[in-house]
Design an enzyme around this catalytic site. Structure first.
Site, PDB file in Angstrom:
ATOM      1  N   GLN A   1      89.721  22.134 -56.084  1.00 50.21           N
ATOM      2  CA  GLN A   1      88.268  22.025 -56.023  1.00 50.21           C
ATOM      3  C   GLN A   1      87.866  20.745 -56.736  1.00 50.21           C
ATOM      4  OE1 GLN A   1      89.522  25.106 -57.617  1.00 50.21           O
ATOM      5  NE2 GLN A   1      89.792  25.839 -55.529  1.00 50.21           N
ATOM      6  N   VAL A   2      86.889  20.053 -56.167  1.00 48.12           N
ATOM      7  CA  VAL A   2      86.436  18.778 -56.728  1.00 48.12           C
ATOM      8  C   VAL A   2      84.983  18.934 -57.165  1.00 48.12           C
ATOM      9  CG1 VAL A   2      86.083  16.321 -56.304  1.00 48.12           C
ATOM     10  CG2 VAL A   2      88.027  17.497 -55.255  1.00 48.12           C
TER      11      VAL A   2
ATOM     12  N   LYS B   1      89.050  16.991 -60.565  1.00 42.69           N
ATOM     13  CA  LYS B   1      89.857  17.645 -59.537  1.00 42.69           C
ATOM     14  C   LYS B   1      90.634  18.762 -60.217  1.00 42.69           C
ATOM     15  CE  LYS B   1      92.713  16.790 -55.504  1.00 42.69           C
ATOM     16  NZ  LYS B   1      93.259  15.784 -54.591  1.00 42.69           N
TER      17      LYS B   1
ATOM     18  N   ASP C   1      98.204  11.185 -45.867  1.00 44.84           N
ATOM     19  CA  ASP C   1      97.115  12.069 -45.428  1.00 44.84           C
ATOM     20  C   ASP C   1      95.893  11.239 -45.043  1.00 44.84           C
ATOM     21  OD1 ASP C   1      95.903  14.455 -44.790  1.00 44.84           O
ATOM     22  OD2 ASP C   1      95.251  14.887 -46.832  1.00 44.84           O
TER      23      ASP C   1
END
Length: 432
Positions: free
Chosen positions: A78-79, A99, A195
């Site tokens: 989760q940020v 983060k 990514d």
């Protein structure tokens, strides 16, 4: 045979099946000459992760952190947007990003640190920078740069609401060149991002101030989310990879055809084609495959962007296109497209500035409101301390009174005993 700067991929000297395997990552980290835990900005805490929720405050080492809101949530973390400052200082506050991962992971912090060490300082701002890493018994917190202008995916969605519906081709080319420029720098220090997708390109702090005519490719975008990156320095030269990334629609041709890949053909250089396709055709996320042998597109659209993918046009059409370029109508069309692009770009900048200003105003209101709440909390704490002090004084006074009363009762009993003894003596004297 496919060759590149780092060796032959068709006949690799060494093959790694899955560079994202958790056990392999732990093995690589434990084998580093300089452990990540020895970095001066790495902290280990013998406790569990603090409770992190929006509109709450917690202490992280010597810093007091206020969590503003949740920015995003993925499969691994989760940020949050947050504000941090020294516990003893209330004025010098800095906005940052947290983060949070429920299982401790130092790999992304290691990759970010290596990028800063291997790249020239002039291009550091193109990649997310982590200020510190905090390891807990059940997770980790990375503190890094905060970007307030959204991602490339936000820009694509923003253009969907404009009359043109799609991003102008000139702006697509501008973003595409910058993306390739950033990937080239990542690969130059023997790191594969792993990514690449629109969500992980974020509008940098210099985006609104950049000059379109200065030719500076280091402005505009920043690359984030290094959790799936691969450090090729930790493997032998000529190593190839065979795993497939799990991001649907952004697998390179080698992954789709079960062939080994690395720098020149892996998911970074293969996937920008998918990114550019999303920019031009946001409704279509399917990747277009190119044929290296024929120099043209094998499937999908005939061409994505007439000027950007000029090399993909069949040779028999080149003369026809040259005639179009010489024609006056084509020049007028190009000029009209340029004007539309400039108008759309200005509109996008205005919208982004408006959103940034609104966010700043909301943040200032939240800060003022939080300061008032903190002042009230401190006042209540002071009142509570005063009440406890007064109660303690009353308890001590009560104890003194009780002791005095007990002493008086004891004296009274002693006097009563004396009087009783005297009465007996008098009675005995009066009797014959």
């Amino acid at each position: 045979m496919q060759t590149g700067l780092h060796g032959d991929v068709s006949a690799p000297d060494f093959t790694i099946e899955n560079p994202w395997d958790d056990k392999l990552i732990l093995k690589l980290l434990s084998g580093l000459p300089k452990p990540v835990s020895s970095y001066p900005n790495t902290f280990e805490w013998q406790c569990k992760l603090p409770s992190i929720k929006p509109k709450t405050e917690f202490q992280l080492g010597s810093s007091l952190v206020y969590v503003n809101h949740l920015v995003g949530e993925g499969a691994f973390a989760q940020v949050y947007e947050a504000t941090q400052g020294d516990v003893n200082e209330t004025k010098n506050k800095q906005k940052c990003v947290l983060k949070v991962q429920k299982s401790a992971n130092l790999w992304e912090f290691y990759i970010g640190t290596q990028l800063m060490e291997r790249l020239k300082p002039a291009v550091h701002h193109m990649f997310i920078k982590f200020y510190s890493a905090h390891l807990f018994q059940n997770g980790s917190i990375l503190v890094g740069d905060l970007y307030s202008y959204g991602t490339l995916l936000n820009v694509i969605n923003l253009y969907k609401n404009t009359p043109e519906k799609v991003m102008p081709q000139a702006l697509v080319i501008s973003f595409a060149i910058r993306m390739l420029y950033m990937i080239e720098h990542v690969h130059s220090c023997e790191i594969i991002h792993g990514d690449i997708k629109p969500d992980n390109f974020i509008l940098g702090n210099r985006f609104l101030e950049q000059n379109d005519e200065d030719g500076d490719l280091s402005t505009g975008l920043a690359l984030i989310d290094l959790g799936q990156s691969i450090d090729m320095k930790l493997f032998p030269k000529g190593t190839a990879l065979t795993a497939k990334c799990q991001t649907s629609g952004f697998q390179c041709t080698e992954m789709l055809s079960n062939k080994p890949w690395n720098y020149q053909k892996e998911s970074d250089h293969g996937r920008p084609g998918g990114e550019h396709h999303c920019l031009v055709y946001p409704e279509i996320s399917e990747q277009v495959h190119f044929s290296a042998s024929r120099g043209r597109i094998r499937s999908g659209c005939v061409y994505l962007c007439p000027r950007f993918f000029a090399d993909a046009v069949p040779a028999e059409h080149l003369e026809e296109r040259a005639e179009q370029i010489r024609s006056k109508s084509y020049l007028i069309q190009v000029e009209r497209e340029k004007m539309q692009m400039e108008l759309s770009h200005k509109r996008a900048r205005v919208e982004l500035e408006r959103a940034a200003n609104t966010s700043a105003r909301n943040y200032e209101r939240e800060v003022d409101r939080n300061q008032e709440l903190l002042a009230r909390i401190r006042q209540l704490q002071e009142w509570e301390a005063e009440a406890e002090e007064k109660m303690q004084e009353q308890l001590e006074h009560h104890m003194l009174c009780k002791q005095s009363l007990d002493a008086a009762i004891q004296q009274l009993r002693e006097k009563e005993d004396g009087l009783a003894t005297a009465s007996k003596c008098l009675v005995s004297l009066c009797l014959p």
